[in-house]
Design a protein around this motif. Structure first.
Motif, PDB file in Angstrom:
ATOM      1  N   SER A  54       5.924 -13.524  13.498  1.00 54.05           N
ATOM      2  CA  SER A  54       5.562 -14.725  14.250  1.00 54.05           C
ATOM      3  C   SER A  54       6.572 -15.830  13.989  1.00 54.05           C
ATOM      4  O   SER A  54       6.983 -16.065  12.849  1.00 54.05           O
ATOM      5  CB  SER A  54       4.157 -15.192  13.869  1.00 54.05           C
ATOM      6  N   ILE A  55       6.968 -16.521  15.071  1.00 55.99           N
ATOM      7  CA  ILE A  55       8.008 -17.548  14.997  1.00 55.99           C
ATOM      8  C   ILE A  55       7.527 -18.802  15.705  1.00 55.99           C
ATOM      9  O   ILE A  55       7.019 -18.744  16.824  1.00 55.99           O
ATOM     10  CB  ILE A  55       9.320 -17.057  15.640  1.00 55.99           C
ATOM     11  N   SER A  56       7.702 -19.951  15.052  1.00 64.02           N
ATOM     12  CA  SER A  56       7.393 -21.253  15.649  1.00 64.02           C
ATOM     13  C   SER A  56       8.638 -22.127  15.595  1.00 64.02           C
ATOM     14  O   SER A  56       9.680 -21.710  15.116  1.00 64.02           O
ATOM     15  CB  SER A  56       6.237 -21.925  14.882  1.00 64.02           C
ATOM     16  N   GLY A  57       8.524 -23.352  16.125  1.00 64.63           N
ATOM     17  CA  GLY A  57       9.577 -24.330  15.911  1.00 64.63           C
ATOM     18  C   GLY A  57      10.326 -24.802  17.127  1.00 64.63           C
ATOM     19  O   GLY A  57       9.808 -24.838  18.245  1.00 64.63           O
ATOM     20  N   SER A  80       6.498  -6.410  17.196  1.00 64.39           N
ATOM     21  CA  SER A  80       6.090  -7.478  18.107  1.00 64.39           C
ATOM     22  C   SER A  80       6.552  -8.823  17.549  1.00 64.39           C
ATOM     23  O   SER A  80       6.342  -9.107  16.364  1.00 64.39           O
ATOM     24  CB  SER A  80       4.568  -7.475  18.268  1.00 64.39           C
ATOM     25  N   ILE A  81       7.187  -9.646  18.396  1.00 65.95           N
ATOM     26  CA  ILE A  81       7.763 -10.911  17.922  1.00 65.95           C
ATOM     27  C   ILE A  81       7.363 -12.050  18.871  1.00 65.95           C
ATOM     28  O   ILE A  81       8.139 -12.481  19.713  1.00 65.95           O
ATOM     29  CB  ILE A  81       9.299 -10.823  17.808  1.00 65.95           C
ATOM     30  N   LYS A 100       1.030 -19.858   8.849  1.00 64.42           N
ATOM     31  CA  LYS A 100       0.603 -19.179  10.075  1.00 64.42           C
ATOM     32  C   LYS A 100       1.740 -18.441  10.779  1.00 64.42           C
ATOM     33  O   LYS A 100       1.480 -17.631  11.670  1.00 64.42           O
ATOM     34  CB  LYS A 100      -0.017 -20.192  11.031  1.00 64.42           C
ATOM     35  N   THR A 101       2.999 -18.755  10.437  1.00 61.77           N
ATOM     36  CA  THR A 101       4.134 -18.055  11.030  1.00 61.77           C
ATOM     37  C   THR A 101       5.112 -17.631   9.950  1.00 61.77           C
ATOM     38  O   THR A 101       5.156 -18.211   8.860  1.00 61.77           O
ATOM     39  CB  THR A 101       4.863 -18.926  12.077  1.00 61.77           C
ATOM     40  N   ASP A 102       5.910 -16.619  10.268  1.00 58.04           N
ATOM     41  CA  ASP A 102       6.883 -16.075   9.321  1.00 58.04           C
ATOM     42  C   ASP A 102       8.212 -16.828   9.340  1.00 58.04           C
ATOM     43  O   ASP A 102       8.933 -16.841   8.347  1.00 58.04           O
ATOM     44  CB  ASP A 102       7.149 -14.609   9.650  1.00 58.04           C
ATOM     45  N   ASP A 288       9.623  -4.955   5.313  1.00 56.63           N
ATOM     46  CA  ASP A 288      10.869  -4.354   5.794  1.00 56.63           C
ATOM     47  C   ASP A 288      11.239  -4.824   7.196  1.00 56.63           C
ATOM     48  O   ASP A 288      12.403  -5.112   7.484  1.00 56.63           O
ATOM     49  CB  ASP A 288      10.759  -2.824   5.788  1.00 56.63           C
ATOM     50  N   HIS A 289      10.244  -4.888   8.086  1.00 54.10           N
ATOM     51  CA  HIS A 289      10.555  -5.243   9.470  1.00 54.10           C
ATOM     52  C   HIS A 289      10.973  -6.703   9.594  1.00 54.10           C
ATOM     53  O   HIS A 289      11.800  -7.042  10.434  1.00 54.10           O
ATOM     54  CB  HIS A 289       9.377  -4.930  10.394  1.00 54.10           C
ATOM     55  N   VAL A 290      10.429  -7.575   8.736  1.00 51.68           N
ATOM     56  CA  VAL A 290      10.814  -8.991   8.747  1.00 51.68           C
ATOM     57  C   VAL A 290      12.231  -9.150   8.195  1.00 51.68           C
ATOM     58  O   VAL A 290      13.070  -9.860   8.769  1.00 51.68           O
ATOM     59  CB  VAL A 290       9.819  -9.843   7.936  1.00 51.68           C
TER      60      VAL A 290
END
Length: 338
Positions: A54-57, A80-81, A100-102, A288-290
């Motif tokens: 998950s990505i914010s900003g 899923s991104i 809440k986000t990575d 790993d996926h991150v």
């Protein structure tokens, strides 16, 4: 499940350039239990990785993040991104620091109080520079009285307080006695923060009586519809709208300089060229996926085709990419307890 965005990144027009300034890292040893969802090593057809990131900003970094996501999903289709365009500050405050986000994208460096807010939730942000932008000041195509503006004139227009200017003629007597119709980002935006710090000055107030939006196309549309409008936004969005609005040159004391990838790279476009960042949560990098996505992004920072031609920013050069990769690999080791 595919993580592809439903709205793809459109191709940018006539862009060129590569390389920009380096960056620092924020690293630590704390874990973030809230971020980094999904399995890091599960089967799937996409290279053996699956899970969610998950990505914010920042709205400025958003099109670059979309482009990276789309390319990553060509190889890892089971990751899923989802990406939220929330503004740099809004992302830190409402999504990333609460866990809440990575990742949080940002068009300015993270602030000390934001680092502290993250650390209160055991989240350590890792600073990675991913490109350079040229903040672009735009006016209506029918504006026939200004092609270049000094930094002081720009400051007068955007400075708040009781003596803020109203009309173009308040700034320059050669300009018409017509009200300036202002368009720009919201208070949650790192682009507004950057304009405040670089032009208006931290000791002064940035006016907030403009038509504010986190959707940069709304800024373009507002300026396009009024002869006496002015706005500012990231170069990438302007580069898609060169037929709709006119970009002003900026005179920082050494003559007028137009915004471009070349002038941002060379440093001539002062003070409105700026680094762009993404911040993964260190603990999320234990997945790993991150970690693979973060490395993929850093590896892509030197791609002229993707960063410059496709999105409209200045890529890093090889030495700067290496610096960011070293920062990332150190953070991955710490995330895994090494």
């Amino acid at each position: 499940m595919s993580g592809k965005s439903s709205s793809g990144v459109s191709r940018r027009k006539f862009l060129m350039g590569a390389g920009t300034s380096g960056a620092i890292a924020l690293a630590g040893c704390t874990k973030n239990p809230a971020a980094g969802g999904g399995s890091g090593g599960g089967g799937g057809d996409g290279g053996g990785l699956s899970g969610s990131i998950s990505i914010s900003g920042s709205s400025t970094v958003f099109p670059l993040a979309q482009a990276i996501q789309e390319e990553f999903n060509k190889e890892y289709e089971d990751v899923s991104i989802p990406i939220k365009s929330t503004g740099s500050g809004g992302g830190f405050a409402n999504h990333f620091c609460p866990g809440k986000t990575d990742f949080n994208n940002a068009s300015r460096p993270i602030r000390e109080e934001e680092v502290a807010a993250c650390e209160n939730n055991d989240i350590t942000p890792v600073e990675l520079q991913v490109a350079t932008d040229a903040v672009t000041v735009v006016v209506n195509n029918n504006n026939d009285f200004v092609d270049c503006m000094t930094v002081d004139e720009l400051k007068q227009i955007w400075q708040g307080g009781s003596d803020k200017v109203t009309n173009w003629s308040d700034v320059n007597s050669d300009w018409p006695d017509e009200k300036i119709q202002l368009y720009g980002p919201t208070e949650a935006s790192g682009t507004l923060d950057y304009m405040h710090e670089a032009v208006v000055g931290e000791d002064n107030e940035h006016r907030m009586d403009h038509q504010a939006s986190e959707k940069d196309q709304n800024i373009i549309n507002g300026v396009k519809d009024s002869k006496f409008a002015l706005g500012y936004l990231g170069f990438s969005y302007y580069s898609e709208s060169t037929d709709e609005v006119k970009a002003l040159g900026i005179d920082n004391g050494n003559g007028c300089v137009k915004p471009s990838l070349e002038t941002a790279k060379s440093g001539e476009y002062k003070p409105l060229s700026r680094p762009l960042f993404t911040y993964p949560a260190q603990s999320a990098l234990s997945e790993d996926h991150v970690a693979e996505f973060a490395k993929f992004w850093v590896e892509s920072t030197t791609s002229k085709e993707l960063v410059a031609n496709r999105v409209g920013y200045v890529p890093l050069d090889d030495s700067q990419k290496e610096e960011q990769m070293n920062t990332l690999e150190e953070a991955i080791e710490k995330a895994n307890g090494n």
